[in-house]
Motif scaffolding. Structure first.
Motif, PDB file in Angstrom:
ATOM      1  N   LYS A  37      68.849  20.098 -12.429  1.00 57.51           N
ATOM      2  CA  LYS A  37      69.772  20.967 -12.898  1.00 57.51           C
ATOM      3  C   LYS A  37      70.823  21.523 -11.662  1.00 57.51           C
ATOM      4  CE  LYS A  37      66.836  22.705 -16.605  1.00 57.51           C
ATOM      5  NZ  LYS A  37      67.688  21.938 -17.713  1.00 57.51           N
ATOM      6  N   TYR A  38      70.492  21.174 -10.585  1.00 60.50           N
ATOM      7  CA  TYR A  38      71.251  21.705  -9.486  1.00 60.50           C
ATOM      8  C   TYR A  38      71.841  20.502  -8.438  1.00 60.50           C
ATOM      9  CZ  TYR A  38      72.272  24.004  -4.922  1.00 60.50           C
ATOM     10  OH  TYR A  38      72.943  24.543  -3.865  1.00 60.50           O
ATOM     11  N   ASN A  39      73.012  20.227  -8.163  1.00 58.14           N
ATOM     12  CA  ASN A  39      73.438  19.065  -7.410  1.00 58.14           C
ATOM     13  C   ASN A  39      73.465  19.928  -5.956  1.00 58.14           C
ATOM     14  OD1 ASN A  39      73.843  16.928  -8.799  1.00 58.14           O
ATOM     15  ND2 ASN A  39      75.930  17.471  -9.390  1.00 58.14           N
ATOM     16  N   PRO A  40      72.539  19.250  -5.260  1.00 51.09           N
ATOM     17  CA  PRO A  40      72.415  19.530  -3.797  1.00 51.09           C
ATOM     18  C   PRO A  40      73.618  19.109  -2.905  1.00 51.09           C
ATOM     19  CG  PRO A  40      70.722  17.956  -3.995  1.00 51.09           C
ATOM     20  CD  PRO A  40      71.594  18.178  -5.442  1.00 51.09           C
ATOM     21  N   SER A  41      73.995  19.758  -1.755  1.00 52.38           N
ATOM     22  CA  SER A  41      75.064  18.985  -0.894  1.00 52.38           C
ATOM     23  C   SER A  41      74.451  17.969  -0.309  1.00 52.38           C
ATOM     24  CB  SER A  41      75.076  20.239   0.164  1.00 52.38           C
ATOM     25  OG  SER A  41      74.048  20.441   1.004  1.00 52.38           O
ATOM     26  N   LEU A  42      75.427  17.316   0.199  1.00 58.40           N
ATOM     27  CA  LEU A  42      74.934  15.953   1.200  1.00 58.40           C
ATOM     28  C   LEU A  42      74.038  16.367   2.239  1.00 58.40           C
ATOM     29  CD1 LEU A  42      75.083  13.049   1.357  1.00 58.40           C
ATOM     30  CD2 LEU A  42      77.280  13.364   2.765  1.00 58.40           C
ATOM     31  N   GLN A  43      74.257  17.394   2.867  1.00 63.47           N
ATOM     32  CA  GLN A  43      73.585  18.109   4.051  1.00 63.47           C
ATOM     33  C   GLN A  43      72.071  18.330   3.653  1.00 63.47           C
ATOM     34  OE1 GLN A  43      75.498  21.233   6.054  1.00 63.47           O
ATOM     35  NE2 GLN A  43      74.157  21.092   7.943  1.00 63.47           N
ATOM     36  N   LEU A  44      71.896  18.790   2.388  1.00 64.40           N
ATOM     37  CA  LEU A  44      70.701  18.981   1.714  1.00 64.40           C
ATOM     38  C   LEU A  44      69.907  18.125   1.400  1.00 64.40           C
ATOM     39  CD1 LEU A  44      68.368  21.403   1.242  1.00 64.40           C
ATOM     40  CD2 LEU A  44      69.675  21.696  -0.898  1.00 64.40           C
ATOM     41  N   CYS A  45      70.527  16.934   0.882  1.00 56.81           N
ATOM     42  CA  CYS A  45      70.032  15.520   0.314  1.00 56.81           C
ATOM     43  C   CYS A  45      69.371  14.716   1.618  1.00 56.81           C
ATOM     44  CB  CYS A  45      71.274  14.820  -0.369  1.00 56.81           C
ATOM     45  SG  CYS A  45      71.740  15.336  -1.637  1.00 56.81           S
ATOM     46  N   ILE A  46      70.252  15.043   2.695  1.00 55.56           N
ATOM     47  CA  ILE A  46      69.696  14.106   3.825  1.00 55.56           C
ATOM     48  C   ILE A  46      68.595  14.768   4.299  1.00 55.56           C
ATOM     49  CG2 ILE A  46      70.326  13.751   6.439  1.00 55.56           C
ATOM     50  CD1 ILE A  46      73.464  13.351   5.128  1.00 55.56           C
ATOM     51  N   ALA A  47      68.806  16.190   4.640  1.00 58.97           N
ATOM     52  CA  ALA A  47      67.314  17.121   4.872  1.00 58.97           C
ATOM     53  C   ALA A  47      66.111  16.789   4.131  1.00 58.97           C
ATOM     54  CB  ALA A  47      67.650  18.615   4.973  1.00 58.97           C
ATOM     55  N   ILE A  48      66.377  16.826   2.668  1.00 58.59           N
ATOM     56  CA  ILE A  48      65.160  16.442   1.893  1.00 58.59           C
ATOM     57  C   ILE A  48      64.479  14.836   2.086  1.00 58.59           C
ATOM     58  CG2 ILE A  48      64.597  16.073  -0.455  1.00 58.59           C
ATOM     59  CD1 ILE A  48      66.389  18.329  -1.212  1.00 58.59           C
ATOM     60  N   ALA A  49      65.466  13.889   2.404  1.00 60.07           N
ATOM     61  CA  ALA A  49      65.113  12.611   2.370  1.00 60.07           C
ATOM     62  C   ALA A  49      64.427  12.589   3.708  1.00 60.07           C
ATOM     63  CB  ALA A  49      66.271  11.634   2.589  1.00 60.07           C
ATOM     64  N   LYS A  50      65.007  13.192   5.060  1.00 59.93           N
ATOM     65  CA  LYS A  50      64.321  13.038   6.161  1.00 59.93           C
ATOM     66  C   LYS A  50      62.917  13.350   6.064  1.00 59.93           C
ATOM     67  CE  LYS A  50      68.203  12.752   9.399  1.00 59.93           C
ATOM     68  NZ  LYS A  50      68.700  13.492  10.371  1.00 59.93           N
ATOM     69  N   THR A  51      62.946  14.801   5.408  1.00 65.13           N
ATOM     70  CA  THR A  51      61.552  15.685   5.355  1.00 65.13           C
ATOM     71  C   THR A  51      60.425  14.860   4.559  1.00 65.13           C
ATOM     72  OG1 THR A  51      62.506  17.347   5.330  1.00 65.13           O
ATOM     73  CG2 THR A  51      60.385  17.730   4.579  1.00 65.13           C
ATOM     74  N   LEU A  52      61.061  13.823   3.508  1.00 63.88           N
ATOM     75  CA  LEU A  52      59.920  13.234   2.675  1.00 63.88           C
ATOM     76  C   LEU A  52      59.715  11.529   3.128  1.00 63.88           C
ATOM     77  CD1 LEU A  52      61.314  14.509  -0.853  1.00 63.88           C
ATOM     78  CD2 LEU A  52      59.153  15.144   0.531  1.00 63.88           C
ATOM     79  N   ASP A  53      60.414  11.433   4.182  1.00 65.41           N
ATOM     80  CA  ASP A  53      60.463  10.020   4.675  1.00 65.41           C
ATOM     81  C   ASP A  53      60.954   8.970   3.677  1.00 65.41           C
ATOM     82  OD1 ASP A  53      59.376  10.624   7.415  1.00 65.41           O
ATOM     83  OD2 ASP A  53      57.072  10.963   6.362  1.00 65.41           O
ATOM     84  N   LYS A  54      62.111   9.327   2.843  1.00 62.91           N
ATOM     85  CA  LYS A  54      62.512   8.424   2.181  1.00 62.91           C
ATOM     86  C   LYS A  54      64.285   8.276   2.547  1.00 62.91           C
ATOM     87  CE  LYS A  54      59.285   8.107  -0.745  1.00 62.91           C
ATOM     88  NZ  LYS A  54      58.716   6.906  -1.083  1.00 62.91           N
ATOM     89  N   THR A  55      64.765   7.257   1.812  1.00 60.30           N
ATOM     90  CA  THR A  55      66.093   7.101   2.094  1.00 60.30           C
ATOM     91  C   THR A  55      67.037   7.995   1.038  1.00 60.30           C
ATOM     92  OG1 THR A  55      66.499   5.032   0.662  1.00 60.30           O
ATOM     93  CG2 THR A  55      65.886   4.766   3.001  1.00 60.30           C
ATOM     94  N   LEU A  56      68.145   8.346   1.095  1.00 61.30           N
ATOM     95  CA  LEU A  56      69.183   8.897   0.210  1.00 61.30           C
ATOM     96  C   LEU A  56      69.099   8.106  -1.203  1.00 61.30           C
ATOM     97  CD1 LEU A  56      72.235  10.141   2.235  1.00 61.30           C
ATOM     98  CD2 LEU A  56      70.395  11.401   1.050  1.00 61.30           C
ATOM     99  N   ASP A  57      69.251   6.841  -0.985  1.00 64.01           N
ATOM    100  CA  ASP A  57      69.248   5.794  -2.101  1.00 64.01           C
ATOM    101  C   ASP A  57      67.847   6.072  -2.879  1.00 64.01           C
ATOM    102  OD1 ASP A  57      71.491   4.820  -1.407  1.00 64.01           O
ATOM    103  OD2 ASP A  57      70.866   2.851  -0.926  1.00 64.01           O
ATOM    104  N   ASP A  58      66.663   5.994  -2.170  1.00 62.53           N
ATOM    105  CA  ASP A  58      65.117   6.179  -2.764  1.00 62.53           C
ATOM    106  C   ASP A  58      65.471   7.610  -3.600  1.00 62.53           C
ATOM    107  OD1 ASP A  58      64.294   4.038  -1.290  1.00 62.53           O
ATOM    108  OD2 ASP A  58      63.190   5.403   0.107  1.00 62.53           O
TER     109      ASP A  58
END
Length: 64
Positions: A37-58
């Protein structure tokens, strides 16, 4: 998108609150992202991916 973020978070045994603190967002924002229900910014997407040890694609790539 929604379930992959939650799945990755649960795999790492991190609460929404802990993830929010690590990526400098609110717990509510993380909850909305997980529900789709929320589209995060690219910056937030990158932060989440790094924190979870995943890629943006994942986490975020939409497959038709």
């Amino acid at each position: 998108m929604k379930n992959r973020v939650k799945l990755a978070r649960v795999e790492k045994s991190i609460t929404q609150e802990q993830l929010a603190l690590r990526v400098k967002a609110t717990r509510q924002t993380i909850g909305l992202i997980e529900k789709g229900k929320y589209n995060p910014s690219l910056q937030l997407c990158i932060a989440i991916a790094k924190t979870l040890d995943k890629t943006l694609d994942d986490l975020f790539w939409e497959v038709e």
